[in-house]
Scaffold this active site. Structure first.
Site, PDB file in Angstrom:
ATOM      1  N   TYR A 290      -7.031   3.078  11.082  1.00  0.00           N
ATOM      2  CA  TYR A 290      -7.197   2.090  10.017  1.00  0.00           C
ATOM      3  C   TYR A 290      -6.565   2.670   8.759  1.00  0.00           C
ATOM      4  O   TYR A 290      -6.616   3.877   8.521  1.00  0.00           O
ATOM      5  CB  TYR A 290      -8.679   1.787   9.781  1.00  0.00           C
ATOM      6  CG  TYR A 290      -9.324   1.000  10.901  1.00  0.00           C
ATOM      7  CD1 TYR A 290      -9.658   1.620  12.093  1.00  0.00           C
ATOM      8  CD2 TYR A 290      -9.599  -0.354  10.770  1.00  0.00           C
ATOM      9  CE1 TYR A 290     -10.240   0.912  13.135  1.00  0.00           C
ATOM     10  CE2 TYR A 290     -10.192  -1.074  11.807  1.00  0.00           C
ATOM     11  CZ  TYR A 290     -10.507  -0.443  12.986  1.00  0.00           C
ATOM     12  OH  TYR A 290     -11.081  -1.148  14.016  1.00  0.00           O
ATOM     13  N   GLU A 291      -5.972   1.811   7.935  1.00  0.00           N
ATOM     14  CA  GLU A 291      -5.186   2.307   6.815  1.00  0.00           C
ATOM     15  C   GLU A 291      -6.026   3.069   5.789  1.00  0.00           C
ATOM     16  O   GLU A 291      -5.486   3.798   4.963  1.00  0.00           O
ATOM     17  CB  GLU A 291      -4.418   1.169   6.132  1.00  0.00           C
ATOM     18  CG  GLU A 291      -5.319   0.156   5.456  1.00  0.00           C
ATOM     19  CD  GLU A 291      -4.592  -1.142   5.111  1.00  0.00           C
ATOM     20  OE1 GLU A 291      -3.466  -1.342   5.583  1.00  0.00           O
ATOM     21  OE2 GLU A 291      -5.174  -1.955   4.380  1.00  0.00           O
ATOM     22  N   SER A 292      -7.343   2.938   5.867  1.00  0.00           N
ATOM     23  CA  SER A 292      -8.207   3.706   4.979  1.00  0.00           C
ATOM     24  C   SER A 292      -8.104   5.203   5.246  1.00  0.00           C
ATOM     25  O   SER A 292      -8.606   6.001   4.453  1.00  0.00           O
ATOM     26  CB  SER A 292      -9.660   3.266   5.156  1.00  0.00           C
ATOM     27  OG  SER A 292     -10.045   3.394   6.514  1.00  0.00           O
ATOM     28  N   GLY A 293      -7.481   5.606   6.351  1.00  0.00           N
ATOM     29  CA  GLY A 293      -7.300   7.028   6.626  1.00  0.00           C
ATOM     30  C   GLY A 293      -8.118   7.538   7.790  1.00  0.00           C
ATOM     31  O   GLY A 293      -8.096   8.724   8.093  1.00  0.00           O
TER      32      GLY A 293
ATOM     33  N   HIS B 200       0.836  -1.211   0.000  1.00  0.00           N
ATOM     34  CA  HIS B 200       0.000   0.000   0.000  1.00  0.00           C
ATOM     35  C   HIS B 200       0.870   1.259   0.000  1.00  0.00           C
ATOM     36  O   HIS B 200       0.613   2.210  -0.732  1.00  0.00           O
ATOM     37  CB  HIS B 200      -0.877   0.029   1.254  1.00  0.00           C
ATOM     38  CG  HIS B 200      -2.101  -0.832   1.176  1.00  0.00           C
ATOM     39  ND1 HIS B 200      -2.543  -1.423   0.015  1.00  0.00           N
ATOM     40  CD2 HIS B 200      -2.999  -1.191   2.153  1.00  0.00           C
ATOM     41  CE1 HIS B 200      -3.649  -2.110   0.279  1.00  0.00           C
ATOM     42  NE2 HIS B 200      -3.938  -1.987   1.553  1.00  0.00           N
TER      43      HIS B 200
END
Lengths: 283, 261, 283, 261
Positions: free
Chosen positions: B50-53, A104
């Site tokens: 969370y890596e989604s931001g 990512h």
């Protein structure tokens, strides 16, 4: 002024066989309707680009649209595998698939470089992993001041990026609300940017520090309510987590997959018909 | 209350390792359950990323994906994904990163990419996602992974993210800045790195599991710590909080979605 | 939890002689009160860092706080020169000043690298200009994929960054609204981050995609209403453009400057007294 | 209406060069007045970007600084400054960039850094700001600068931003992507680059100014175009829009600021 096109017009004009295509949106705002239209128009040899291929690329790969995939995580989130992606990689069905595989962080750096029109992005990444040995597009760069070695990735500049957003105004300015992922960078990195939206309004709500893509970077706006389903549009409708779980069984089997795609995508003429075929439309 | 399942044991054990106020980079599945259980019990001020931001999220139900709307709704704020990785993770702002994998070796190196050769894999796995950089930059990582000789292997098919490499301080000599995997929470108990060799050693077992059973579940001769503790059983407060969370979650994920057209 | 400190405590604790200090905020939200307190505490040998030194660094340089300046545009916006900065560079008054001079794009890249803890930032910049010949901190890096040469700048990681913002909550989360410049990057790049704010509230307004600095990156929050004056705080008070114009005459003359600083800064004990001395406080 | 001043002539001439819908990177002072005059007259859909991060601004009064609140209030949206330079300017999204300077040479190279030697300057100027990258990346640039032999010089003391370098296609062989300075608007008239040598040549004069006067104001032997036009005088609509804008601006900048404590 970005032209407002129908979805079929936009795909016809901007997605040609062999093109590099990024449908972005991280879990949120995945442009499913656009992907389905690409399938309906039977595009071939696409270089698909997405951090998380998700169900939409599982469907496009299974329907034979792709020859290459740039990605960083290829699962069904919280569920398991993308069986069509696996089938393509493991058995070359329906065609073989070339992989350009990243983390990512690496792919985010590549999109950022693309948006900034730099030739490469850099990061402290891929440290002591086997990925660089299998991907020539993961290189090294040395800091000219400290001598440190960093990972480098070539910029990603798709021929076309397709995004979904909550709304655009009539001029073609697009506003995104909620989880944005790398959508903005993927959009700004593209040669052409097509955005499907839930609604077109006379005036966008005041944005100030919000996420906006101005009309002069947008090639076309498509009015396409429900266009992110089974992903979601924050403030409009929720992610259909149950559908993501049910997809596992559909995609596991080539026959079941083909039947589902035939019935719900190829035999429906647009997103409204697709949603109706799944009985997801509010009464 | 009925006896705890293996999933529940793992989740509770992981939750207990999280100090109040620590900044956690959360993965989906058991790690997400563990982090939120910690938040709902002893660590109300834990910061979940969370890596989604979504930063500082306090979801009422567990997300199925790493970018469910619930996470954005309840976040302090939401940043573009590239910033999560550059400004927070790479910048060394994350105290604890959680990792899962298909394979782990005795030094905590992980594979989530392929089983078999890369170019013609027997099983194509989802791939790296955030793992390589979480493994490198989080101040420490916790790995959650159920054991079998196919998952706890002598040799990885592919190294997706680095643990202690070949041990004996190899990681310290690498470019990785975090301290690496400080605990592996499996369904038999807990492994932690040996202070010198950095080989994972069995330091705790869940009640009713024997060291022999742990050994049998692991594809290498498992190192046993001088003292092996028994992980205290989940108490009623932990179990009921976790079960209520899971019940809310299942209900929410089955809500039919209707699109307003 | 970021501790809430008084301004004098925060400067005493976080700004030591010889430190590298960035007071950021691009025209908007310039932390004037913090700069004045640094002057009152008679800090020396500071390495001052700011894209646009503006009046606040003109004052700090004129009062002898600085030995070095990293900057990219050193004027009085829309008015002309920073006379104290000029006097230091042209005549070494009150002390000489070492310059580390960049373009805006270069300095922005350096802050971004600092925030991401990369050793350097890169850009397509400084092309065929004389700046690299006079600044060893402008280098080159080669793209490992295309061979292109790009400009490189070392990351900026100040010992302390001081920002001004509209509001913080009691936990120390800080929200910025309006023009943000490179404030966020400068803040995240710093070893310590001190934020002065117009108000401290129980709960910040919902931010979603807004600009927030979470409490766990903030070292201290200082309640300091009016702390940006004569710069401004969007939604609280406007920029005093008239003051910026009047500063030109004050700063032109060493005597007039010293007298002004004596009366309005050294002889006032805090920001409230400073504002009262200028009769800017609302009745 | 009273006769136009030199500032007004320059501003109106620059405004006319801006096509409706073009994306302008605006500097403070005359360029800001020119861009907003264009917007208030023939180019209502011009897109104005100020380096402070305000995109698509439509200010009612001219800003004194490049980051006045008026710019944010009336912007389509506001981005962090690094993004203005990376995602918009460097990305090639800007059609027209405006530049000013203390010195210009015959090839449109500019100095805004120092008069005299860099390390012991006679006059320390503000410095580069956005100029080097505006000069490199905007598809074209317009320079606004009043003429005197001290500002229009045979040799710059310092090259802050690149025009056509030494001419004859040198810029085309450089890394710069934009086409460079396509017009220099001065208080005698307008210079544009010669199609081959790229040396600036006099192509238009304001009414009442002679080529000899222009030559006298320039510190090198000024190249005259084969045909030298007369810039049409500002019409009443232009002048009254500009004067109303300036009047509103002066009034606004004198508003006393009161801090609500």
């Amino acid at each position: 002024m970005s032209p407002a096109l129908s979805l079929s017009e936009a795909i016809e004009r901007f997605v040609v066989d062999g093109a590099s295509v990024a449908l972005e949106g991280f879990t949120h705002l995945i442009p499913f309707a656009a992907g389905h239209e690409i399938i309906r128009q039977r595009r071939r040899n696409l270089h698909l680009i997405r951090m998380t291929p998700d169900l939409i690329y599982d469907q496009m790969i299974g329907m034979g649209c792709a020859r290459r995939l740039t990605f960083s995580w290829g699962g069904n989130p919280g569920v398991g595998s993308l069986h069509r992606l696996r089938d393509a990689v493991e058995h070359g069905w329906p065609t073989s698939l070339e992989l350009d595989e990243h983390s990512h962080a690496g792919m985010a750096a590549a999109y950022c470089a693309g948006a900034a029109r730099l030739p490469f992005g850099m990061l402290r990444g891929y440290i002591d992993t086997d990925l660089p040995a299998h991907n020539p597009r993961i290189g090294r760069v040395e800091c000219p001041f400290t001598g440190e070695q960093l990972a480098a990735v070539p910029a990603i500049n798709p021929d076309v990026t397709i995004l979904h957003a909550q709304r655009a105004d009539r001029a073609g300015n697009v506003a995104i609300h909620g989880i944005v992922g790398a959508a903005r960078e993927a959009g700004l990195a593209a040669k052409n940017l097509v955005v499907t939206v839930e609604e077109i309004v006379d005036e966008l709500p005041p944005a100030m520090n919000g996420v906006v893509l101005p009309y002069w970077v947008v090639s076309a706006v498509v009015h396409c309510p429900g266009g992110a389903y089974p992903s979601y549009a924050h403030g409009c409708y929720a992610r259909d987590n149950d559908f993501y779980q049910r997809w596992d069984a559909i995609a596991r089997d080539r026959g079941a997959f083909n039947e589902w795609m035939q019935r719900h995508v190829l035999e429906t003429e647009d997103q409204r018909a697709f949603l109706a075929s799944l009985e997801t439309v509010a009464a | 209350m009925s006896e705890a399942t293996r999933d529940e044991l793992m989740t509770v054990a992981a939750a207990r390792m999280l100090a109040n106020g620590c900044v956690c980079f959360v993965g989906i599945g058991l790690p997400s359950a563990a982090c939120n259980l910690a938040r709902l019990t002893h660590a109300p001020d834990i910061v979940l990323i969370y890596e989604s931001g979504t930063i500082g999220t306090r979801p009422d139900v567990l997300p199925l994906s790493i970018g469910d709307g619930e996470l954005a709704e309840t976040a302090s704020f939401v940043v573009p994904l590239p910033e999560v990785f550059s400004h927070y993770l790479q910048a060394g702002r994350v105290d604890v990163g959680f990792l899962g994998a298909a394979q782990i070796d005795r030094f905590g190196n992980l594979n989530s990419t392929v089983i078999g050769p890369y170019h013609l894999p027997h099983t194509r796995l989802p791939g790296a996602g955030g793992a390589p950089e979480i493994a490198a930059h989080a101040k420490q990582t916790f790995v959650m992974l159920k054991a079998s000789p196919r998952s706890f292997v002598a040799k990885l098919d592919f190294r997706t993210s680095a643990g202690f490499l070949a041990g004996d301080g190899a990681r310290g000599r690498s470019q990785a800045r975090g301290r690496g995997p400080q605990a592996v929470i499996s369904d038999f108990g807990i492994l932690t790195p040996h202070p010198e060799t950095e080989e994972l050693q069995l330091t705790a077992l869940f009640a009713g599991v024997t060291a022999e059973q742990a050994q049998a579940a692991v594809g290498w001769p498992l190192l046993l710590a001088e003292q092996i503790d028994i992980v205290p059983a989940p108490d009623d407060a932990e179990l009921s909080a976790l079960r209520a969370l899971n019940a809310r979650t299942q209900l929410a994920h089955r809500q039919p979605v209707r699109i307003p057209l």
